[in-house]
Design a protein around this motif. Structure first.
Motif, short mmCIF file in Angstrom:
data_model
loop_
_atom_site.label_atom_id
_atom_site.label_comp_id
_atom_site.label_asym_id
_atom_site.label_seq_id
_atom_site.Cartn_x
_atom_site.Cartn_y
_atom_site.Cartn_z
N UNK A 20 0.87 -1.18 0.00
CA UNK A 20 0.00 0.00 0.00
C UNK A 20 0.90 1.23 0.00
N UNK A 73 4.10 0.89 2.34
CA UNK A 73 3.96 -0.18 3.32
C UNK A 73 3.94 -1.52 2.58
N UNK A 121 3.62 -5.36 3.26
CA UNK A 121 3.25 -6.29 4.32
C UNK A 121 3.46 -7.73 3.86
N UNK A 147 6.14 -5.96 8.45
CA UNK A 147 5.76 -4.82 7.61
C UNK A 147 7.02 -4.01 7.34
N UNK A 156 4.84 7.12 10.33
CA UNK A 156 4.06 6.16 9.55
C UNK A 156 2.58 6.52 9.49
N UNK A 157 2.18 7.52 10.28
CA UNK A 157 0.77 7.94 10.28
C UNK A 157 0.55 9.12 9.34
N UNK A 179 3.77 4.00 15.62
CA UNK A 179 2.79 3.26 14.82
C UNK A 179 1.42 3.34 15.49
N UNK A 180 1.44 3.31 16.81
CA UNK A 180 0.22 3.46 17.60
C UNK A 180 0.44 4.66 18.50
N UNK A 201 -1.44 2.59 12.73
CA UNK A 201 -1.15 2.16 11.36
C UNK A 201 -0.93 0.65 11.39
N UNK A 202 -1.61 -0.05 10.49
CA UNK A 202 -1.42 -1.48 10.40
C UNK A 202 -1.66 -1.92 8.96
N UNK A 203 -0.70 -2.64 8.39
CA UNK A 203 -0.78 -3.12 7.01
C UNK A 203 -1.02 -1.96 6.04
N UNK A 204 -0.55 -0.80 6.41
CA UNK A 204 -0.69 0.38 5.56
C UNK A 204 -1.95 1.18 5.82
N UNK A 205 -2.91 0.59 6.50
CA UNK A 205 -4.15 1.31 6.78
C UNK A 205 -3.98 2.16 8.02
N UNK A 206 -4.55 3.36 8.00
CA UNK A 206 -4.51 4.24 9.16
C UNK A 206 -5.91 4.35 9.74
N UNK A 207 -6.03 4.23 11.03
CA UNK A 207 -7.34 4.28 11.66
C UNK A 207 -7.18 4.73 13.10
N UNK A 208 -8.27 5.16 13.68
CA UNK A 208 -8.17 5.59 15.07
C UNK A 208 -9.49 6.03 15.64
#
Lengths: 216, 144
Positions: free
Chosen positions: A91, A97, A99, A141, B34-35, B87-88, B115-122
């Motif tokens: 991604x 990124x 993975x 990752x 990474x965010x 990352x978090x 951030x996890x596997x390229x996805x950002x969320x929160x």
């Protein structure tokens, strides 16, 4: 009259099974090859402002495995396959990124066989479809920005088990196997109970393998 | 001796030029959050009604800033914070009148961005009762 008809049908079924068992056969083999994998993302929230589905880019990987197949009839069999495979994807945002999720995957695939040679019983073209269960071994990752790269171990952030569907086709000719398959995860692999309703990530892979195998 | 000098000069140039001419050489950039990127934030009152939807930027250094417009009243503010290089990121920010301002001391804009596997969320919570006693609730976010 009805009882006699039922008994006749039952007798026919038993005879049919006896014939089937004469045609039953085991087949085994080794497979190895390449895969391209990507991750499918979807967000969901009550307001709808965050809703989005998108997928990352494919990344190449490898897969290696063994299979055993039992032919119940000449045309129908059941295949159990075990693979060591890498899933994941790429991604690219501001940062890239990459993975890599390594799994040991077990697939159970009902298989339809078409015999392509009258001389060689084991030469077949086959179609199969079924399910898989994959157990994660390791997750990493790679985060890169230009040439700066950071590696992050994410094994504990990803669910240990992934379930999904698998579809495949292939050919076995003179013990040489060419196999192509597609798998689609059904599990949200994100191990984050707080945000699992908001974000859903699934695995998707295409495999092309060659191998060797045949009837026992 | 002259030959040796020439070899050393060429070798020096060979080492130096790639570093100068190639902008992608490692070490030319500092750490990157990474965010970082453009995020969609949805702010909701406690009863689930939308308070505001906003596009918030997180810089390469992890700085957070975005303009929000209250759906009911049309008032506009900024939310600011510092996600850093994690990352978090558990961050605690504020409401303010502009990016770069310290913000209203009594306001609160806090939560976790991941951030996890390229996805950002929160997700997190906010409170700006200094402006209006009803301005408080929760937020969710995703990177675009």
């Amino acid at each position: 009259m009805k009882t006699r008809s039922a008994l006749t049908i039952l007798l026919l079924l038993i005879l049919n099974c006896a014939v089937c068992s004469q045609q039953s056969k085991f087949r085994m083999g080794l497979l190895g090859g390449a895969s391209v994998d990507k991750l499918l993302y979807s967000f969901d929230d009550e307001s709808g402002f965050l809703d989005a589905s998108f997928s990352g880019k494919f990344r190449p990987a490898f897969s290696i495995g063994i299979f055993a197949e039992y032919d119940h009839t000449k045309s129908l069999g059941l295949k159990l396959q075990a693979n060591y495979t890498t899933k994941g994807g790429i991604l690219e945002k501001t940062v890239k990124y990459d993975s890599r999720l390594r799994y040991i995957q077990f697939s159970l695939l009902p298989q339809y066989n078409i015999h392509i040679s009258e001389i060689e019983y084991d030469d077949i073209f086959y179609l199969n479809a079924g399910g898989y269960t994959a157990f994660m071994v390791h997750g990493v990752e790679l985060i890169s920005y230009y040439n700066d790269e950071t590696e992050r171990i994410i094994t504990s952030n990803i669910k240990g088990t992934d379930y999904g569907l698998m579809f495949g086709l292939g050919i076995i000719a003179r013990r040489f196997i060419l196999d192509a398959s597609f798998s689609h995860g059904l599990t949200n692999i994100l191990a984050d109970p707080v945000h699992s309703d908001l974000l859903n990530i699934k695995n998707m892979s295409f495999f092309i393998s060659i191998g060797i195998g045949g009837g026992l | 001796m002259k030959t040796m000098k020439s070899i050393l000069a060429i070798a020096g140039l060979m080492l130096y030029l790639p570093l100068v001419l190639n902008p992608e050489c490692p070490g030319n950039y500092g750490p990157v959050s990474p965010l970082s990127g453009s995020w969609n934030f949805t702010f909701s009152y406690g009863n689930g009604k939308v308070f505001a939807n906003s596009v918030v930027q997180i810089g390469l250094n992890g700085s957070i800033c975005g303009k929000i417009k209250v759906s009911d009243t049309g008032e506009t503010f900024y939310v600011t914070g510092e996600a850093g290089y994690e990352y978090d990121s558990d961050f605690s920010g504020r409401f303010s009148d502009a990016c770069g301002n310290l913000g209203y001391v009594t306001s609160e804009f806090k939560g976790t961005l991941s951030e996890m596997l390229g996805a950002g969320y929160g997700s997190g919570s906010f409170s700006f009762t200094q402006k209006n006693p009803g301005y408080k609730g929760t937020w969710q976010a995703k990177r675009n």
